[in-house]
Design a protein around this motif. Structure first.
Motif, PDB file in Angstrom:
ATOM      1  N   UNK A 138      78.761  10.977  32.567  1.00 39.96           N
ATOM      2  CA  UNK A 138      77.908   9.584  31.784  1.00 39.96           C
ATOM      3  C   UNK A 138      76.784   9.369  32.896  1.00 39.96           C
ATOM      4  N   UNK A 139      76.006  10.623  33.481  1.00 40.25           N
ATOM      5  CA  UNK A 139      74.829   9.957  33.851  1.00 40.25           C
ATOM      6  C   UNK A 139      73.795  11.419  34.224  1.00 40.25           C
ATOM      7  N   UNK A 140      72.735  11.277  34.350  1.00 39.72           N
ATOM      8  CA  UNK A 140      71.866  12.332  33.971  1.00 39.72           C
ATOM      9  C   UNK A 140      70.672  11.635  35.449  1.00 39.72           C
ATOM     10  N   UNK A 141      70.018  13.216  36.272  1.00 35.51           N
ATOM     11  CA  UNK A 141      70.167  14.569  36.021  1.00 35.51           C
ATOM     12  C   UNK A 141      71.428  14.892  36.448  1.00 35.51           C
ATOM     13  N   UNK A 142      71.851  15.768  35.426  1.00 32.44           N
ATOM     14  CA  UNK A 142      73.502  16.307  36.182  1.00 32.44           C
ATOM     15  C   UNK A 142      72.895  17.575  37.200  1.00 32.44           C
ATOM     16  N   UNK A 143      73.147  16.880  38.368  1.00 31.41           N
ATOM     17  CA  UNK A 143      72.926  17.809  38.842  1.00 31.41           C
ATOM     18  C   UNK A 143      74.167  19.139  39.881  1.00 31.41           C
ATOM     19  N   UNK A 144      73.516  20.917  39.762  1.00 25.08           N
ATOM     20  CA  UNK A 144      74.709  21.123  40.378  1.00 25.08           C
ATOM     21  C   UNK A 144      75.420  21.170  41.431  1.00 25.08           C
ATOM     22  N   UNK A 145      75.118  20.169  41.819  1.00 25.48           N
ATOM     23  CA  UNK A 145      76.602  19.406  43.230  1.00 25.48           C
ATOM     24  C   UNK A 145      77.555  18.860  42.102  1.00 25.48           C
ATOM     25  N   UNK A 146      77.107  18.435  41.174  1.00 21.53           N
ATOM     26  CA  UNK A 146      77.380  17.003  40.372  1.00 21.53           C
ATOM     27  C   UNK A 146      78.667  18.349  39.608  1.00 21.53           C
ATOM     28  N   UNK A 147      78.766  19.322  39.388  1.00 13.43           N
ATOM     29  CA  UNK A 147      79.353  20.745  38.066  1.00 13.43           C
ATOM     30  C   UNK A 147      80.091  20.855  38.755  1.00 13.43           C
ATOM     31  N   UNK A 148      79.565  21.605  39.691  1.00 14.10           N
ATOM     32  CA  UNK A 148      80.596  22.179  40.913  1.00 14.10           C
ATOM     33  C   UNK A 148      81.589  21.601  41.671  1.00 14.10           C
ATOM     34  N   UNK A 149      81.692  19.962  41.870  1.00 12.87           N
ATOM     35  CA  UNK A 149      82.414  18.569  42.009  1.00 12.87           C
ATOM     36  C   UNK A 149      83.265  18.677  41.037  1.00 12.87           C
ATOM     37  N   UNK A 150      83.156  19.076  39.777  1.00 11.98           N
ATOM     38  CA  UNK A 150      83.688  18.678  38.471  1.00 11.98           C
ATOM     39  C   UNK A 150      84.834  20.074  38.508  1.00 11.98           C
ATOM     40  N   UNK A 151      84.288  20.869  38.651  1.00 18.02           N
ATOM     41  CA  UNK A 151      84.528  22.421  38.256  1.00 18.02           C
ATOM     42  C   UNK A 151      85.585  22.780  39.652  1.00 18.02           C
ATOM     43  N   UNK A 152      85.807  22.045  41.078  1.00 18.61           N
ATOM     44  CA  UNK A 152      86.315  21.825  42.162  1.00 18.61           C
ATOM     45  C   UNK A 152      86.878  20.983  42.908  1.00 18.61           C
ATOM     46  N   UNK A 153      87.733  20.567  42.280  1.00 16.25           N
ATOM     47  CA  UNK A 153      88.004  18.786  42.676  1.00 16.25           C
ATOM     48  C   UNK A 153      88.765  19.244  43.992  1.00 16.25           C
ATOM     49  N   UNK A 154      89.997  20.548  43.916  1.00 15.98           N
ATOM     50  CA  UNK A 154      90.171  20.333  45.313  1.00 15.98           C
ATOM     51  C   UNK A 154      89.576  20.140  46.440  1.00 15.98           C
ATOM     52  N   UNK A 155      88.735  21.768  45.641  1.00 16.95           N
ATOM     53  CA  UNK A 155      88.033  21.797  47.251  1.00 16.95           C
ATOM     54  C   UNK A 155      87.431  20.641  48.311  1.00 16.95           C
ATOM     55  N   UNK A 156      86.515  19.482  47.029  1.00 16.30           N
ATOM     56  CA  UNK A 156      85.677  18.806  47.817  1.00 16.30           C
ATOM     57  C   UNK A 156      87.068  17.306  48.071  1.00 16.30           C
ATOM     58  N   UNK A 157      88.148  17.318  47.900  1.00 15.34           N
ATOM     59  CA  UNK A 157      89.445  16.531  48.465  1.00 15.34           C
ATOM     60  C   UNK A 157      89.461  17.163  49.711  1.00 15.34           C
ATOM     61  N   UNK A 158      89.824  18.752  49.480  1.00 16.99           N
ATOM     62  CA  UNK A 158      90.659  18.870  51.494  1.00 16.99           C
ATOM     63  C   UNK A 158      89.172  18.835  51.665  1.00 16.99           C
ATOM     64  N   UNK A 159      88.017  18.719  51.933  1.00 13.37           N
ATOM     65  CA  UNK A 159      87.183  19.232  52.279  1.00 13.37           C
ATOM     66  C   UNK A 159      86.764  16.943  53.476  1.00 13.37           C
ATOM     67  N   UNK A 160      87.311  16.545  52.700  1.00 12.09           N
ATOM     68  CA  UNK A 160      87.612  14.698  52.593  1.00 12.09           C
ATOM     69  C   UNK A 160      88.104  14.281  53.740  1.00 12.09           C
ATOM     70  N   UNK A 161      89.637  15.910  54.123  1.00 11.96           N
ATOM     71  CA  UNK A 161      90.427  14.862  54.572  1.00 11.96           C
ATOM     72  C   UNK A 161      89.636  15.244  56.143  1.00 11.96           C
TER      73      UNK A 161
END
Length: 796
Positions: free
Chosen positions: A773-796
């Motif tokens: 719901x926000x712009x600009x839509x950055x590559x990081x935002x899209x990557x996080x949306x498509x790979x949520x588990x990757x980011x969850x694991x990286x913050x553990x």
């Protein structure tokens, strides 16, 4: 009516034809005259000492070392120049609007990084820069207000002591009776919260001015790249304590404006003051760093909105809260209300909204101030409306295009819940044609196939209207102390039969030299080459409001056509007098006046012009010599409304998060297009800026109020590689109350693109169950949306 039908109806007329731009030979061969191309004998060069802190007391400005730098001629502080402030006003009560003065040079306090503190004048630009670097400025730092949340917090530091809670504008509008009950009884209520990033309008030519005192005319002449020369004259005269007659503003060729140049800046006033003090020409050219960080910015907005729907997907009510971060000062003449008032007044747009309530606020922060930028809040509130419809479609299991069809305005004229009456448009037709173009292009099948392969391909739409022909009545509703609207024009024929057109509009890339000439040439039956446009000189026309809000052809072009018609009447009267017949028995032909009863008898314009100027002894008694006519035009309704539907197809690259736009369709209706190719150029340029807002451009600030984007390394501007080919389809619903039938086309491209791209991205993300719901839509935002588990694991 299609463009082809219009052309067939009008035969060989110039209006409606894509004649080549008359500006191009000069501009494309380097023979244009922009501010930085201009010079005068003895010209000095100016640059500014700028604040290095976002918020603080200005406790000392020491320019002694500056004045000792070789080549520096003078250096001035606010105390040296003693200029009046720039103050924009709304005629609203204190609870709705707080006026704040913007000093030309900071006096006691600085309110953003880059605020001008002193002006340095030198023999060349390099010495001026050297002088700036030696200035010594002392501050007592204050805590900076770096965003909306900080600004509105209890006990927050105040950007302006007179503005409680840092709120410059707070207006509640409409509040339909019983709206809460409508929401309580609705089948479905959907909510969105949307944020849009702060942007720079980024004209190719930065701001600049060359000022000098003309002893012969007793005038301060300011040559500057502005969209509003008469308003610059007014403010310069007031700040410098001069009569308006003693200030002349001249605009040469201009390399873009996009709204940033339709407000009065501080630097051109300071440069003019230095020229007046020194009695020598002074030139200031903004460098790109200052343009990115210290010039006017725009677009940082936050919406919280909800909409009530019935079971069939029809809108029952809309409730919205709009907060716009307007930076440190109100811009002149529009004030800090320009963005929240636009959003609040026009948010329902192309949709039937029976009940409406909105609150619009402008907050002050320690950032560079905001100015209008192409579209002014419409890209933002259109994005919010389109998100509400998309979310309702998903929750009600409806097709996204079908839910739009059920809510679009189709009966005209239509008076909305916001009190605005919309003139006839092609809202449903543009949506139908846009969808058909994407379906016939095979994009729905490709989306199905891509998803079967695990790829992320999405389709998004945006429907919108654009109020273009704002007249005095429409602007007066905002309660501005300075009320734009009308425009003036003069059409003058010289003794050889050629015509010069003078108008209060101001081209900065819109092709006025071509389109205005097309209007006049058609009205008088002249060859296009016989018509020349003159703009941007406050001594040539009494007053003009310049160019912004897609008004030039709708309003200025109407004034030009009226003036041309009156000149035609004078030519007919002159010919009739020579023939001894009533003027009603004559008609304008191709460069001549003909007798209706004997079309083979005619008097050419050169012959009549020679009579009017050089043989006044032959003029009928009581006939004034010369051939000129003036006219004014205003729109006394709520304005004219262009409309469009945009459709975008995107693919999300899972490995990088990159958003690739595969196809883009624009179906536009701006009424009669004076020059369709020019309209298409406006659409493409606007869409490029809209895509930039959706995917790339943003200025952020750190906790100390330092701007992040000081060069193009940081401010990500899309190139031709990122902008897709745009398929443009035209519809035409002529306007009934402009002289040309035109409605305006300048801003439409920018308005629809962010919503169309965001909706397409969300469609591509739908299988992942994520929505943005926000712009600009950055590559990081899209990557996080498509790979949520990757980011969850990286913050553990």
């Amino acid at each position: 009516m299609t463009r082809a039908e219009h052309g067939a109806r009008d035969g060989g007329r110039l209006v409606g034809r894509s004649v080549p731009r008359r500006e191009d030979p000069r501009l494309l061969t380097g023979r244009g005259q922009f501010v930085d191309d201009l010079t005068q004998p003895g010209t000095l060069h100016a640059q500014f000492v700028r604040s290095t802190v976002a918020h603080g007391e200005l406790t000392g400005v020491d320019l002694s070392a500056v004045r000792a730098v070789p080549g520096v001629v003078a250096a001035f502080t606010a105390d040296d120049l003693r200029l009046g402030d720039i103050t924009a006003l709304l005629d609203r009560p204190r609870g709705e609007f707080v006026p704040t003065a913007m000093p030309v040079l900071a006096r006691d306090r600085v309110r953003y990084v880059g605020e001008p503190v002193a002006i340095v004048v030198a023999r060349d630009p390099y010495a001026a820069e050297d002088g700036v670097e030696t200035a010594r400025v002392a501050y007592t730092a204050r805590p900076p207000v770096t965003g909306e949340d900080v600004a509105l917090a209890d006990g927050a530091p105040l950007v302006h002591d007179e503005a409680p809670r840092n709120t410059l504008v707070d207006v509640r509008l409409f509040a339909s009776e019983g709206i809460d009950e409508i929401f309580a009884a609705a089948d479905r209520v959907v909510r969105v919260e949307a944020r849009t990033g702060r942007q720079n309008a980024l004209p190719l030519e930065t701001r600049g001015a060359l000022a000098h005192w003309d002893d012969r005319e007793e005038q301060l002449v300011i040559r500057t790249c502005t969209q509003i020369p008469h308003q610059v004259r007014t403010v310069a005269a007031r700040c410098l304590g001069l009569a308006e007659r003693a200030v002349r503003v001249v605009v040469p060729d201009m390399g873009g404006g996009f709204g940033l140049k339709c407000v009065v800046g501080r630097e051109e006033i300071a440069a003019a003051a230095a020229a007046l003090r020194l009695r020598r020409p002074v030139k200031w050219i903004e460098d790109r760093k200052d343009a990115l960080t210290a010039s006017f910015l725009a677009r940082e907005q936050h919406y919280t909105a909800r909409a009530a729907f019935d079971a069939a997907g029809r809108i029952l009510a809309l409730d919205a809260d709009v907060v716009c971060d307007m930076g440190a000062y109100s811009c002149y003449p529009f004030t800090a209300g320009i963005e929240p008032l636009m959003a609040a007044a026009e948010m329902p747009g192309v949709y039937k909204v029976p009940a409406y309530r909105v609150r619009g606020r402008a907050v002050a922060t320690n950032k560079a101030p905001s100015a209008p930028y192409r579209g002014v809040s419409r890209p933002q509130y259109v994005m919010v409306m389109e998100r509400l419809l998309e979310r309702a479609a998903r929750e009600l299991d409806l097709d996204p295009v079908e839910i739009r069809r059920r809510n679009l305005i189709t009966d005209f004229p239509y008076t909305g819940v916001n009190g605005i009456t919309y003139d006839p448009g092609s809202y449903r037709e543009s949506l139908d044609l846009c969808e058909r173009a994407l379906r016939e292009g095979g994009w729905y099948e490709r989306r199905r196939a891509a998803r079967a392969e695990g790829r992320h391909l999405g389709i998004g739409y945006a429907c919108f209207s654009e109020r273009t022909g704002y007249g005095t009545a429409a602007f007066a509703q905002r309660k501005m102390a300075v009320v734009p609207g009308f425009d003036l024009a003069e059409v003058r024929m010289d003794p050889g039969g050629a015509v010069t057109v003078t108008t209060g509009t101001m081209s900065h890339g819109q092709s006025h030299e071509t389109t205005m000439a097309q209007i006049v040439a058609d009205r008088l039956g002249l060859e296009l080459a016989r018509v020349k446009l003159h703009q941007g000189d406050t001594d040539r026309i009494a007053y003009g409001w310049g160019t912004f809000a897609s008004r030039s052809i709708a309003v200025g072009g109407s004034a030009v056509r009226l003036a041309a018609g009156r000149l035609g009447d004078k030519l007919r009267a002159l010919a009739a007098a020579r023939w001894g017949i009533p003027a009603e028995e004559t008609a304008l032909g191709r460069g001549e006046v003909v007798r209706r009863d004997d079309p083979g008898t005619a008097l050419g314009y050169p012959e009549l012009a020679e009579l009017a100027y050089l043989r006044a002894d032959l003029l009928p008694k009581g006939t004034e010599p010369g051939l000129s006519a003036t006219a004014a035009f205003d729109v006394f309704t709520d304005g004219t409304f262009s409309n469009a539907t945009h459709g975008a197809v995107v693919e999300l690259h899972a490995d990088t998060g990159r958003v690739e736009i595969l196809a883009y369709v624009c179906v536009e209706d701006c009424g009669v297009a004076i020059n369709p190719r020019v309209v298409e150029g406006q659409c493409r340029g606007g869409i490029a800026q809209g895509i930039a807002a959706a995917l790339f451009e943003q200025v952020t600030y750190d906790a100390q109020g330092e701007p992040s984007a000081t060069s193009f390394m940081d401010y990500k501007v899309p190139t031709a590689h990122e902008i897709p080919e745009v398929a443009i389809h035209h519809l035409e619903m002529p306007c009934a109350f402009t002289e040309t039938g035109a409605k305006g086309a300048g801003e439409g491209g920018t308005i629809g693109a962010p919503a169309a791209v965001l909706n397409a991205v969300n469609d591509a993300l739908r299988p992942a169950g994520v929505e943005l719901d926000a712009t600009p839509i950055t590559p990081e935002t899209v990557h996080r949306a498509l790979h949520p588990r990757h980011y969850q694991e990286s913050t553990r």
